[in-house]
Design a protein around this motif. Sequence first.
Motif, short mmCIF file in Angstrom:
data_model
loop_
_atom_site.label_atom_id
_atom_site.label_comp_id
_atom_site.label_asym_id
_atom_site.label_seq_id
_atom_site.Cartn_x
_atom_site.Cartn_y
_atom_site.Cartn_z
N GLU A 179 0.82 -1.21 0.00
CA GLU A 179 0.00 0.00 0.00
C GLU A 179 0.85 1.26 0.00
N GLU A 185 8.21 2.49 5.76
CA GLU A 185 9.55 2.89 6.20
C GLU A 185 9.47 3.84 7.39
N TRP B 81 13.60 4.24 7.00
CA TRP B 81 13.45 3.25 8.07
C TRP B 81 14.61 3.31 9.05
N ALA B 84 13.86 6.29 11.24
CA ALA B 84 12.79 5.95 12.17
C ALA B 84 13.32 5.12 13.33
N ARG B 85 14.21 4.16 13.03
CA ARG B 85 14.76 3.33 14.10
C ARG B 85 15.69 4.13 15.00
N SER B 96 -2.86 9.77 6.53
CA SER B 96 -1.79 8.82 6.25
C SER B 96 -1.93 7.55 7.08
N VAL B 97 -2.88 6.71 6.66
CA VAL B 97 -3.02 5.40 7.29
C VAL B 97 -3.03 4.35 6.19
N PHE B 98 -2.79 3.11 6.57
CA PHE B 98 -2.87 2.02 5.60
C PHE B 98 -4.32 1.64 5.45
N ALA B 99 -4.94 2.05 4.34
CA ALA B 99 -6.38 1.87 4.19
C ALA B 99 -6.78 0.40 4.15
N SER B 100 -5.88 -0.47 3.65
CA SER B 100 -6.27 -1.87 3.46
C SER B 100 -5.95 -2.73 4.69
N LEU B 101 -5.39 -2.11 5.75
CA LEU B 101 -5.13 -2.85 6.98
C LEU B 101 -6.16 -2.43 8.03
N GLU B 105 -3.97 -3.54 13.01
CA GLU B 105 -2.78 -3.84 12.20
C GLU B 105 -1.96 -2.58 11.92
N ALA B 108 -0.07 -2.10 15.05
CA ALA B 108 0.90 -3.17 15.29
C ALA B 108 2.14 -2.99 14.42
N LEU B 109 1.94 -2.50 13.21
CA LEU B 109 3.07 -2.32 12.31
C LEU B 109 4.10 -1.38 12.92
N GLU B 110 3.59 -0.31 13.52
CA GLU B 110 4.48 0.70 14.10
C GLU B 110 5.14 0.18 15.38
N ALA B 112 5.83 -3.01 16.25
CA ALA B 112 6.35 -4.38 16.18
C ALA B 112 7.65 -4.55 16.94
N ARG B 156 -0.75 6.09 16.38
CA ARG B 156 0.42 5.32 15.95
C ARG B 156 1.71 5.93 16.50
#
Lengths: 645, 239
Positions: A179, A185, B81, B84-85, B96-101, B105, B108-110, B112, B156
């Motif tokens: 997506e 990232e 990335w 971010a780490r 700005s979100v993952f529309a399909s999750l 989820e 959780a992605l953020e 993990a 998030r």
Amino acid sequence: MHDLISALLRGFPIGCVYGLVAVGVVLTYKTSGVFNLAFGAQAFVSAAVYFVLHVRDGWPIAPAFAVAVLVVAPVVGFVLDLALFRHLRSAPPIARHVVSIGLLVGIPAIVVLALHFGTSPAYGPRGIVPGGLVVYRFGEYAVSRDELTTIVVTFLAVGLLSALLRLTAAGLRMRAVVESPRMTELAGVNANRVGSLSWMLSGLFAGLAGVLLAPLFPQVSADNFFLLIVAAIAAAAFASLSSLPLALVGGLLLGLIGQLLATWLPTGSLLAQGLRPSFPFVALFVLLVFWPGLRRRRESTDPLAAVDPPPPQLAADVRSRELTLLTRALTVVAAGVGLWWVLAVANAFWLLLVTQAVILSIVFLSVTVITGMAGQISLAQAVFAAIGAFTTAQLANRFDVPLLVTVLAGAAIAAIVGALLALPAVRLGGIHLTLATLAFALFFENVLVKVDWIGGSAVPPRVARPVLGPIDFAGDRSFFFLSVAVLVVVGSLVMLVRAGTTGRFLRALGGSEVAAAAVGINPARARVTAFALSAAIAGLGGGLLAMQQGQANYQADFSVGAGLFWIVIVVTLGARTVEGAVQGGAALKLFPQALKAVGLSLTWQPVLFGLGALTFARHPEGIVEHGKRTSLAAVQRLLDRRTRT
Amino acid sequence: MTAPLPGGTPLLELRGVSAGYGPYRALFDVSLEVAEASTVALLGPNGAGKTTVARLCSGLVRPTSGRVVFAGAEITGLPPWRIARAGVSHAPEGRSVFASLTVEENLALELASLGRRGMASALARAYDLFPQLSGRRRQLAGTLSGGEQRMLMLARVLAHPPRLLVVDELSLGLAPVVLEQVYATLHTVRDAGTSMLVIEQHASHALALADRVVVLDKGTVMYAGPTAELGDLRTRFLG
């Protein structure tokens, strides 16, 4: 009852195979965002490697399977990601689809070259269990060991994959990267590594499918794998491109229905001859157009897409006045030199080639309209050209209509067919439209071409050269002039349309469909217009090609494979400009001569064009357009320096 | 958690950074810093380059010249990335979100990297912050309302506060009540030691939160200094 059960029993393993490939297609789509038309080609790689190792070189099953499926297949996926799809992760979907079509053309050719397959397919593939042909009998019904293996492996693999995608962190990351790689990232996840993993996984799956499928066919050949994937795509459409178990169910249904049709339709009837071979294509088309799951589906877009710079303007639109004059002068000189060379120097062979190149340029202008202007990929352009050719042949042969009239009639009929095809399909847009055109093209190839009043009998219908008043175009030279004249007219027409209202509407739709609709543009109407115009141009070119060849030869000039090839060439070179189409025509006809001169086999042609996709991944505007931009910028710098001093 | 920086070293520093998109230039020689445990409000009219600064901080946009330094280490040109780490969290503008999750989820992605137990408590914090989301854990994020999607995005980044939080156009699309609540959370997060770079159109909220303010116009820094001394720039640009 007995017939029904044995039909179901026969359909089940076939359905599993459809399902396996469908699951692979959905898996790739879900984990990498690419509708991978080259999935069948990837499967073919492993099938070929397994065949070479196990059957030809006599390796035992286990090491051959390990190399073909566990090593080669993921490596292929990894390389595809590293070389191509990684660079296209934020690119528009159309770029990814073109690359996958390029691979569909290129990969089998590479395999044939690398494994010394020769030009003929290899016979006698074997399965992945010893004694695969051993048959188990249950009363009157029989299942072979290979079939049982396929069934068991399919269900296992689908179960494992579903669990991986739904339940694990890795699966979650794969879905997230599809997506928006950028947002993933931002969450601290290395999108490139996740992407590589996705491609290795789907590559592994393709390889597994490949070795399982191979024994179903008498030989290992890329064509079988390509046709198989169409059925699999229908199953994937049934699953709305999102559910792995539903993809398997769709595959099973297709396999079963196909076998039921085979059992129940009276053999030899027109319906049986027409419907049976075309069933997967018809199913795909109907599903694409009517399946509610697909209709609701909107491709989710990357919320951070705005980070990318906007697509560059055409080089011709931004260059300075002097440079425009200079380019035009150079074009006129080049055209003049070309004409002189053709008329004064070239022999009959080269005259023929150049004429064909000119006619193909006309056909390719249809791609400029549909892909360059409307932003859609149509895989049915070769069919529209064929319609033009057949109309020309049939009207002239049956009703003695003058040839110049028949060519125009061919263009008109192609336009009508194009519009009719587009009407239900334009609403879909994107990959769904592409697949609908592919389904139509395959339907045409497998069913309609064989109809007497369309494609004629086994012998391609003959076509004569036209006569216009006192001018007879029977001579190759005069026909060359006719072709050039048509090219100039059609090229100007395309440029006028691009600059006019329709072109502007289409560009607006490409920018934002919602915004375009909000200012009163009817998206469906604009797209149907583009489709009809594109089909008309292809039909016109097809008619000319038939006259030039003296016959309307479907297999040689208009097959679906040829159509795929055309799209790849035009889009890699530059789909947005008339020059791109002309250079595509030239490349297609003159490139084989260049290969011959260097002493390479013609198999290299699809390889090189497939690899052209590599450069396309970096310059989605097309190689010609990119070269033009850089060279124009260089000349402009020179000009600026001179005026300053 | 992390060693304190030697005295006087800013947590984030842009040194003479220029950046843009393709042929279009957005920032010209911009320098700014965010000191540790401080909050900077980044203000300016439309098209000033505020969002580009945010994208530079998280690595979404690479500078064409100049350097970006975070916690004493150069992060210029690193992939997002890695940044971010290293401890920069960027909440982009818009939905700005993952529309399909699903909602869960998305979170959780953020989260993990926190391990199972850390994730559970961070999730609990997120739903505490925005109770509206807790009833929608299994709903696809794309089906949330615009305001809820903004909440999800903030949840998030706020569920597990990073070292530096970059928030872009926070107030956009949030109901006033929710906005008050979000700013209250930001105050808590700030007081817990997270540094922040807050980009805002609603200057008053951001100024109440910030110690320092940077005003951008046409891709250059117009003013940088303590919030109190903003003076008439405030009326000129920020209404």
